[in-house]
Design a protein around this motif. Sequence first.
Motif, PDB file in Angstrom:
ATOM      1  N   ILE B  61       0.872  -1.048   0.100  1.00 51.83           N
ATOM      2  CA  ILE B  61      -0.101   0.092   0.118  1.00 51.83           C
ATOM      3  C   ILE B  61       0.745   1.236  -0.098  1.00 51.83           C
ATOM      4  O   ILE B  61       1.676   1.433   0.987  1.00 51.83           O
ATOM      5  CB  ILE B  61      -0.924   0.001   1.113  1.00 51.83           C
ATOM      6  N   VAL B  62       0.825   1.968  -1.043  1.00 44.88           N
ATOM      7  CA  VAL B  62       1.745   3.053  -1.375  1.00 44.88           C
ATOM      8  C   VAL B  62       1.025   4.321  -1.314  1.00 44.88           C
ATOM      9  O   VAL B  62       0.084   4.479  -2.272  1.00 44.88           O
ATOM     10  CB  VAL B  62       2.365   2.675  -2.584  1.00 44.88           C
ATOM     11  N   ASN B  63       1.610   5.362  -0.826  1.00 38.52           N
ATOM     12  CA  ASN B  63       0.982   6.714  -1.120  1.00 38.52           C
ATOM     13  C   ASN B  63       1.923   7.483  -1.555  1.00 38.52           C
ATOM     14  O   ASN B  63       3.078   7.752  -0.782  1.00 38.52           O
ATOM     15  CB  ASN B  63       0.430   7.287   0.057  1.00 38.52           C
ATOM     16  N   VAL B  68      -3.652  12.857   2.090  1.00 33.98           N
ATOM     17  CA  VAL B  68      -3.938  11.750   2.710  1.00 33.98           C
ATOM     18  C   VAL B  68      -4.519  10.539   1.962  1.00 33.98           C
ATOM     19  O   VAL B  68      -5.538  10.742   1.413  1.00 33.98           O
ATOM     20  CB  VAL B  68      -4.944  12.120   3.731  1.00 33.98           C
ATOM     21  N   MET B  69      -4.073   9.362   2.359  1.00 32.13           N
ATOM     22  CA  MET B  69      -4.693   8.344   1.535  1.00 32.13           C
ATOM     23  C   MET B  69      -5.670   7.706   2.578  1.00 32.13           C
ATOM     24  O   MET B  69      -5.029   7.184   3.624  1.00 32.13           O
ATOM     25  CB  MET B  69      -3.470   7.314   1.337  1.00 32.13           C
ATOM     26  N   ARG B  70      -6.815   7.650   2.405  1.00 33.58           N
ATOM     27  CA  ARG B  70      -7.699   7.100   3.464  1.00 33.58           C
ATOM     28  C   ARG B  70      -8.234   5.631   3.042  1.00 33.58           C
ATOM     29  O   ARG B  70      -8.852   5.638   2.058  1.00 33.58           O
ATOM     30  CB  ARG B  70      -8.810   7.928   3.844  1.00 33.58           C
ATOM     31  N   ILE B  71      -8.067   4.856   3.583  1.00 37.45           N
ATOM     32  CA  ILE B  71      -8.680   3.483   3.850  1.00 37.45           C
ATOM     33  C   ILE B  71      -9.553   3.077   4.691  1.00 37.45           C
ATOM     34  O   ILE B  71      -9.444   3.502   5.903  1.00 37.45           O
ATOM     35  CB  ILE B  71      -7.417   2.280   3.719  1.00 37.45           C
ATOM     36  N   GLY B  72     -10.839   2.406   4.161  1.00 39.56           N
ATOM     37  CA  GLY B  72     -11.869   2.456   5.229  1.00 39.56           C
ATOM     38  C   GLY B  72     -11.981   1.300   6.175  1.00 39.56           C
ATOM     39  O   GLY B  72     -10.685   0.715   6.506  1.00 39.56           O
ATOM     40  N   PRO B  86      -6.042   6.709  -3.831  1.00 42.57           N
ATOM     41  CA  PRO B  86      -6.275   7.795  -2.804  1.00 42.57           C
ATOM     42  C   PRO B  86      -7.205   7.700  -1.844  1.00 42.57           C
ATOM     43  O   PRO B  86      -7.054   8.149  -0.667  1.00 42.57           O
ATOM     44  CB  PRO B  86      -6.230   9.166  -3.659  1.00 42.57           C
ATOM     45  N   SER B  87      -8.416   6.673  -2.154  1.00 43.62           N
ATOM     46  CA  SER B  87      -9.363   6.621  -1.177  1.00 43.62           C
ATOM     47  C   SER B  87      -9.957   5.405  -1.153  1.00 43.62           C
ATOM     48  O   SER B  87     -10.339   4.996  -2.619  1.00 43.62           O
ATOM     49  CB  SER B  87     -10.282   7.862  -1.236  1.00 43.62           C
ATOM     50  N   ARG B 105     -10.392   5.886  -7.337  1.00 43.72           N
ATOM     51  CA  ARG B 105     -11.083   5.895  -6.049  1.00 43.72           C
ATOM     52  C   ARG B 105     -12.119   4.744  -5.914  1.00 43.72           C
ATOM     53  O   ARG B 105     -12.938   4.772  -6.788  1.00 43.72           O
ATOM     54  CB  ARG B 105     -11.628   7.188  -5.841  1.00 43.72           C
ATOM     55  N   ILE B 106     -11.639   4.193  -5.046  1.00 48.23           N
ATOM     56  CA  ILE B 106     -12.558   2.846  -4.856  1.00 48.23           C
ATOM     57  C   ILE B 106     -13.655   3.405  -3.508  1.00 48.23           C
ATOM     58  O   ILE B 106     -13.535   3.972  -2.763  1.00 48.23           O
ATOM     59  CB  ILE B 106     -11.954   1.675  -4.166  1.00 48.23           C
ATOM     60  N   SER B 107     -14.910   2.935  -4.068  1.00 45.28           N
ATOM     61  CA  SER B 107     -15.937   3.529  -3.081  1.00 45.28           C
ATOM     62  C   SER B 107     -16.081   2.094  -2.030  1.00 45.28           C
ATOM     63  O   SER B 107     -15.102   1.667  -1.535  1.00 45.28           O
ATOM     64  CB  SER B 107     -17.124   3.687  -3.746  1.00 45.28           C
TER      65      SER B 107
END
Lengths: 494, 181
Positions: B61-63, B68-72, B86-87, B105-107
Amino acid sequence: MTPTIYYHCPCLSTDSIPPPPNSPSSSYSFHPLHELFFFSGYHCPNCLFEVPSASVRAEKNRCARNCFMCPNCRNTLSVVPSDPPDADDLRSLASNMSTVGGPPFFLYCNYCRWDSTEVDITFEKPTGLAAQLQKFEDAAPESLEFERLKEHFEPFLRASSSSGLSGHLQAAHSHTTHINPITAAASSALAREISGVAKYTPAPRGRRDKGSRDEISEYRSRVEVAGTKDASNVDFMRRLEDVSQVAALAQRWTNSWTMTLHSSDLRPLRIPLHSKKTKRCPTCRHILIKPEQKAHHDSARQHGAGNRQAAVEDTSGASGLHAGGTYPFQLALTNPLYDPIQVRLAVQRQIPPPSSSAPDGSPEKARRPPFAVSLPQSAFPVAAFAEAWEYEDDEDMFGGGDDELDWIGNGKTIGVLERRANVTVVGGEVVIGRDAKGPVKFNMLVSYTYRSDDPLGDEDVRTTPSRKDKVPDMKTFTFYTVVDLGDEIIPRFS
Amino acid sequence: MPPIRDKFAIHSKAVVCQDVELKGDITIGSGTILHPKATIFAIAGPIVIGANCIIEEAAIIVNRRKEVMRIGDDNLFEIGCRVESPSVGNFNTVSTRARVHHTVRISSYCFVGAGCLVVPTDDEVLDEYTVIYGPSAERRVWSGRGRVQETDLRRKHAEYLRETLPKFNRLRRGEGHGYGA
């Protein structure tokens, strides 16, 4: 160019001795191993269930159990229960609510997440899906059409099969005056397809007696398929907004009937069966290569008398084969039998074609073979085949040291090089003459001997002393192969 | 380029194995599991990972962006995948050896199949319930049927790992062992 090995099957050619490998026509006598297979049985690639040949026809070449193919991505579908009701509120999962799903069950593709509720297929029970879908399948247009065809041809089939036996025997003498309509239809179809083939008419022997030529009445299909649907298809295509609405060719062509173009109409298919292959010697009917008893994904082990895999590794180095050089090569012989065997190799003596380009040269020069091959002369053993788990140590499987090497010729190159599991690697040497040209190919005769017990030999002889002593006998088999060391000889310019 | 300063804020209930490579400003939420040999590089900007995520071996997992890279929550990153998106929302699955570019961007509730390359040239957002499958990364929309069972399975998966992983792997302790009650 990689080296190859081809096998000579005496059943498929008239002569038991193979022709010299370099002549252009001899490529028809030699076959790679996988070409020597005939068909044997059917199995489902998903559930690996062996379908007996009798029910293959009944099930129309498909798996009769719960195996279905996703119409979208053609993977296997699995049967899953639906979500439990009122579980939309995910927070309520924290409380002890059971999330075990219940009926109705449907088919779900793990890969693309298509499910059969999109075509309204659900089941009440997770087992016996084929039975539950039987009604729908029988009402499909292709089944109905097929049933009608069968009914139409049934009387003629019965008539032809009853006269079939006698007709077959007489056909050789062309005494047949009765052409059954099946033969007539087949011959006219052939004549239509291939120009120049005349329709089969038996030698006219005066009047045909009994006027036994039946006429098949014209068949009318159930549904007129003459292009009525195309208008709606064209319309659909014209109004297309998204390409994914159209069913792709790969998704449609496994079906036996024309399908609508809408991808939303695609239905799950029962998985078509795969066949396994074997080879039976046409001369003595002995099974040479037998597939595994239980369908294992794509494995066929060679069993019984017959061919063995021999892989050739060319170790002559990257520079290729030069005229005048000496090169070692290795042959790996694999033994598929459960008994150890003794193998003997021999190079077939080649008589080189007379060279017409040397009219004044010495006749010995023309007759000198372009290369000489040395192989180990004496018999060497190859161990029996055993499954991987039967070896206690990895060493046994992957080969120990070089004990019992056969030192012939120049030191270490000729002879048994390595022995591991059921593979023995022997080294040979090829000496290429100064004037040699062309690819290096030679016929090799492989003969192997093993002591086999009686095929019923699993019985314990000790407990039945009254039985006659079965003397295990030595069986010997030979076959020819052509070894192609791959490279063309690089001529020497001196 | 300024040197990367490590700053880890790992929840006390997260399970982070010792062999994990962490770099940069990383926040890991409660219950998240990092298998050994996972890699999280917050090179240019920070990474915030939510609760109950499962990041398996060799996942990267790279930013590389400053944002900010937000992962839920409740995501599953399978072995060998590479995510630079990024999200990322909740309950997604990125399968083995899949790659997701930084333009995507993945929902939520998405499923990226094994080996799929989600590498569009332009920015885009994957809608909810998108399924990407096949060698050419075709897409379709999942109906959502069966998601309750799948979320339940995900939770059980995470719970099992939280119990079993510490028994067989050394856990990372020490600096940055931050917050959480």
